[in-house]
Write a protein that holds these residues in place. Structure first.
Motif, PDB file in Angstrom:
ATOM      1  N   PHE A   1      38.287  44.452  47.544  1.00 21.26           N
ATOM      2  CA  PHE A   1      36.839  44.241  47.618  1.00 21.26           C
ATOM      3  C   PHE A   1      36.128  44.804  46.386  1.00 21.26           C
ATOM      4  O   PHE A   1      35.154  45.554  46.489  1.00 21.26           O
ATOM      5  CB  PHE A   1      36.257  44.831  48.917  1.00 21.26           C
ATOM      6  N   CYS A   2      36.678  44.457  45.218  1.00 24.34           N
ATOM      7  CA  CYS A   2      36.120  44.855  43.909  1.00 24.34           C
ATOM      8  C   CYS A   2      36.159  46.360  43.663  1.00 24.34           C
ATOM      9  O   CYS A   2      35.542  46.852  42.716  1.00 24.34           O
ATOM     10  CB  CYS A   2      34.690  44.341  43.712  1.00 24.34           C
ATOM     11  N   THR A   3      36.864  47.106  44.513  1.00 28.52           N
ATOM     12  CA  THR A   3      36.981  48.532  44.265  1.00 28.52           C
ATOM     13  C   THR A   3      38.400  48.993  44.611  1.00 28.52           C
ATOM     14  O   THR A   3      39.336  48.188  44.589  1.00 28.52           O
ATOM     15  CB  THR A   3      35.871  49.322  45.010  1.00 28.52           C
ATOM     16  N   LEU A   4      38.566  50.274  44.902  1.00 27.35           N
ATOM     17  CA  LEU A   4      39.889  50.825  45.229  1.00 27.35           C
ATOM     18  C   LEU A   4      40.096  50.786  46.739  1.00 27.35           C
ATOM     19  O   LEU A   4      39.119  50.831  47.498  1.00 27.35           O
ATOM     20  CB  LEU A   4      39.975  52.263  44.714  1.00 27.35           C
ATOM     21  N   PRO A   5      41.345  50.750  47.216  1.00 29.49           N
ATOM     22  CA  PRO A   5      41.589  50.768  48.662  1.00 29.49           C
ATOM     23  C   PRO A   5      41.019  52.039  49.311  1.00 29.49           C
ATOM     24  O   PRO A   5      40.938  53.101  48.673  1.00 29.49           O
ATOM     25  CB  PRO A   5      43.122  50.761  48.757  1.00 29.49           C
ATOM     26  N   GLY A   6      40.657  51.910  50.579  1.00 28.19           N
ATOM     27  CA  GLY A   6      40.027  53.015  51.305  1.00 28.19           C
ATOM     28  C   GLY A   6      40.813  54.321  51.238  1.00 28.19           C
ATOM     29  O   GLY A   6      40.233  55.393  51.097  1.00 28.19           O
ATOM     30  N   LYS A   7      42.138  54.254  51.329  1.00 30.39           N
ATOM     31  CA  LYS A   7      42.941  55.472  51.302  1.00 30.39           C
ATOM     32  C   LYS A   7      42.799  56.210  49.971  1.00 30.39           C
ATOM     33  O   LYS A   7      42.877  57.434  49.912  1.00 30.39           O
ATOM     34  CB  LYS A   7      44.419  55.144  51.546  1.00 30.39           C
TER      35      LYS A   7
ATOM     36  N   LEU B   1      45.741  48.443  37.174  1.00 33.23           N
ATOM     37  CA  LEU B   1      45.082  47.728  38.283  1.00 33.23           C
ATOM     38  C   LEU B   1      45.749  46.370  38.469  1.00 33.23           C
ATOM     39  O   LEU B   1      46.094  45.701  37.485  1.00 33.23           O
ATOM     40  CB  LEU B   1      43.592  47.512  37.989  1.00 33.23           C
ATOM     41  N   THR B   2      45.924  45.976  39.708  1.00 34.65           N
ATOM     42  CA  THR B   2      46.390  44.620  39.987  1.00 34.65           C
ATOM     43  C   THR B   2      45.366  43.965  40.900  1.00 34.65           C
ATOM     44  O   THR B   2      44.777  44.616  41.760  1.00 34.65           O
ATOM     45  CB  THR B   2      47.783  44.598  40.658  1.00 34.65           C
ATOM     46  N   ALA B   3      45.143  42.671  40.678  1.00 33.12           N
ATOM     47  CA  ALA B   3      44.123  41.963  41.458  1.00 33.12           C
ATOM     48  C   ALA B   3      44.581  40.535  41.697  1.00 33.12           C
ATOM     49  O   ALA B   3      45.197  39.921  40.823  1.00 33.12           O
ATOM     50  CB  ALA B   3      42.794  41.965  40.699  1.00 33.12           C
ATOM     51  N   GLY B   4      44.260  40.035  42.876  1.00 29.69           N
ATOM     52  CA  GLY B   4      44.661  38.673  43.221  1.00 29.69           C
ATOM     53  C   GLY B   4      43.955  37.629  42.379  1.00 29.69           C
ATOM     54  O   GLY B   4      44.476  36.544  42.135  1.00 29.69           O
TER      55      GLY B   4
ATOM     56  N   SER C   1      34.706  46.124  39.035  1.00 24.83           N
ATOM     57  CA  SER C   1      33.567  46.963  38.635  1.00 24.83           C
ATOM     58  C   SER C   1      33.461  48.222  39.488  1.00 24.83           C
ATOM     59  O   SER C   1      33.222  49.313  38.996  1.00 24.83           O
ATOM     60  CB  SER C   1      32.280  46.156  38.692  1.00 24.83           C
ATOM     61  N   GLY C   2      33.639  48.062  40.799  1.00 24.69           N
ATOM     62  CA  GLY C   2      33.552  49.214  41.699  1.00 24.69           C
ATOM     63  C   GLY C   2      34.669  50.202  41.430  1.00 24.69           C
ATOM     64  O   GLY C   2      34.466  51.416  41.453  1.00 24.69           O
ATOM     65  N   ALA C   3      35.878  49.678  41.158  1.00 21.69           N
ATOM     66  CA  ALA C   3      37.025  50.549  40.893  1.00 21.69           C
ATOM     67  C   ALA C   3      36.732  51.432  39.685  1.00 21.69           C
ATOM     68  O   ALA C   3      36.957  52.648  39.713  1.00 21.69           O
ATOM     69  CB  ALA C   3      38.275  49.705  40.643  1.00 21.69           C
ATOM     70  N   ASN C   4      36.201  50.845  38.639  1.00 22.27           N
ATOM     71  CA  ASN C   4      35.932  51.616  37.421  1.00 22.27           C
ATOM     72  C   ASN C   4      34.915  52.720  37.668  1.00 22.27           C
ATOM     73  O   ASN C   4      35.022  53.818  37.124  1.00 22.27           O
ATOM     74  CB  ASN C   4      35.461  50.685  36.299  1.00 22.27           C
ATOM     75  N   HIS C   5      33.947  52.444  38.504  1.00 28.69           N
ATOM     76  CA  HIS C   5      32.922  53.438  38.836  1.00 28.69           C
ATOM     77  C   HIS C   5      33.582  54.676  39.470  1.00 28.69           C
ATOM     78  O   HIS C   5      33.319  55.815  39.073  1.00 28.69           O
ATOM     79  CB  HIS C   5      31.918  52.787  39.795  1.00 28.69           C
ATOM     80  N   HIS C   6      34.466  54.460  40.427  1.00 29.66           N
ATOM     81  CA  HIS C   6      35.125  55.589  41.105  1.00 29.66           C
ATOM     82  C   HIS C   6      36.111  56.300  40.188  1.00 29.66           C
ATOM     83  O   HIS C   6      36.226  57.523  40.217  1.00 29.66           O
ATOM     84  CB  HIS C   6      35.842  55.099  42.364  1.00 29.66           C
ATOM     85  N   LEU C   7      36.827  55.506  39.382  1.00 27.92           N
ATOM     86  CA  LEU C   7      37.809  56.101  38.476  1.00 27.92           C
ATOM     87  C   LEU C   7      37.135  57.021  37.461  1.00 27.92           C
ATOM     88  O   LEU C   7      37.650  58.101  37.146  1.00 27.92           O
ATOM     89  CB  LEU C   7      38.586  54.994  37.752  1.00 27.92           C
TER      90      LEU C   7
END
Ligand SMILES: Cc1cc2nc3c(=O)[nH]c(=O)nc-3n(C[C@H](O)[C@H](O)[C@H](O)COP(=O)(O)O)c2cc1C
Length: 187
Positions: A81-87, A120-123, A129-135
Motif C-alpha cells: 500500500f505504497c509503504t512498508l508492511p505493518g510488521k 525494495l520490491t514492488a508488484g 513514497s510512503g516507504a521512503n518517508h518512514h525509512l
C-alpha cells in the motif's frame, strides 16, 4: 564489519529474499538478519517508561537494534500500500526511546555512525513514497546515512521476479561493494 539486514517480507522464498541472498553473497564480515515477520518484536504500546529512562523496558529481538553494535544497516522490504508492511512499521515504532531522548529529555542518544541502504520490491501497482518517508525517520534515528544513493528497487515483480531482474541483482552487488568499504563505489 557487521551488517544488520532487517527483512520485512513474510515470504521466505520471495522477491525480497532473493535480493537479500545476492547481497549476502557479496558482503564481507558478519551479517545479522532480523525478520520483522518471524521475530517476536512487539509494537510500542506507549507505556511511557522511556519518558524517564530513554530506554525501552520490553526485552525482545529489538535488543539487536538497541545494542547499536553494527556498522551497516539494510532494510529490505516489499512495498505494501505504497509503504512498508505493518510488521515493519511496528518494529520502527520501538524507536520511540530515541524520540523521547531527543525531544522530551533533550539528551540525544549517542549512536555509532553507520551506512544505510535499502532494497525494495514492488508488484508494480503503486509507488514507494510512503516507504521512503518512514525509512528517512528510521535511519535518522539510527544515525545511519547513504540510503538515498544506495537504494535498489525491483519495481515490477508481478511480471519480472526480482531474481530475474538483472538491474536489481547488479544493484545489490554494487551495494555490497559500498557497504564493504570499497570507496570507489561512491559516498
Ligand atoms: C498487502 C499487499 C500490498 C501491496 N501493495 C503494493 C503497492 O502498494 N504497490 C506495489 O507496487 N506492490 C504492492 N504489493 C506487491 C508486493 O510489493 C510485491 O509482490 C513484492 O514483490 C512482494 O515481495 P516478497 O515476494 O519479497 O514478499 C502489495 C502486496 C501485498 C501482499
Amino acid at each position: 564489519m557487521k551488517t544488520l539486514i532487517v527483512n520485512a517480507s513474510p515470504r521466505p522464498k520471495g522477491n525480497t529474499a532473493a535480493l537479500i541472498e545476492a547481497l549476502k553473497e557479496a558482503l564481507n564480515g558478519e551479517v545479522i538478519e532480523l525478520s520483522a515477520f518471524r521475530s517476536d518484536i512487539a509494537p510500542c504500546i506507549d507505556c511511557r517508561a522511556c519518558w524517564t529512562t530513554a530506554r525501552c523496558i520490553v526485552r525482545d529481538e529489538m535488543d539487536v537494534i538497541y545494542g547499536d553494535d553494527f556498522d551497516n544497516v539494510v532494510v529490505a522490504s516489499p512495498v505494501y500500500f505504497c509503504t512498508l508492511p505493518g510488521k515493519m512499521l511496528s518494529l520502527m515504532s520501538r524507536m520511540q526511546p530515541w524520540h523521547v531522548a531527543t525531544f522530551f529529555l533533550k539528551k540525544p542518544l549517542v549512536l555509532k555512525k553507520k551506512k544505510a541502504a535499502v532494497i525494495l520490491t514492488a508488484g508494480g501497482k503503486g509507488n514507494a513514497s510512503g516507504a521512503n518517508h518512514h525509512l528517512r525517520a528510521f535511519f535518522r534515528m539510527l544515525n545511519a546515512e547513504g540510503w538515498a544513493e544506495h537504494t535498489v528497487v525491483s519495481p515490477s515483480t508481478d511480471t519480472i521476479p526480482a531474481w530475474e531482474d538483472e538491474q536489481a541483482m547488479a544493484g545489490v552487488r554494487e551495494m555490497a561493494l559500498w557497504l564493504n568499504g570499497d570507496e570507489s563505489q561512491g559516498a
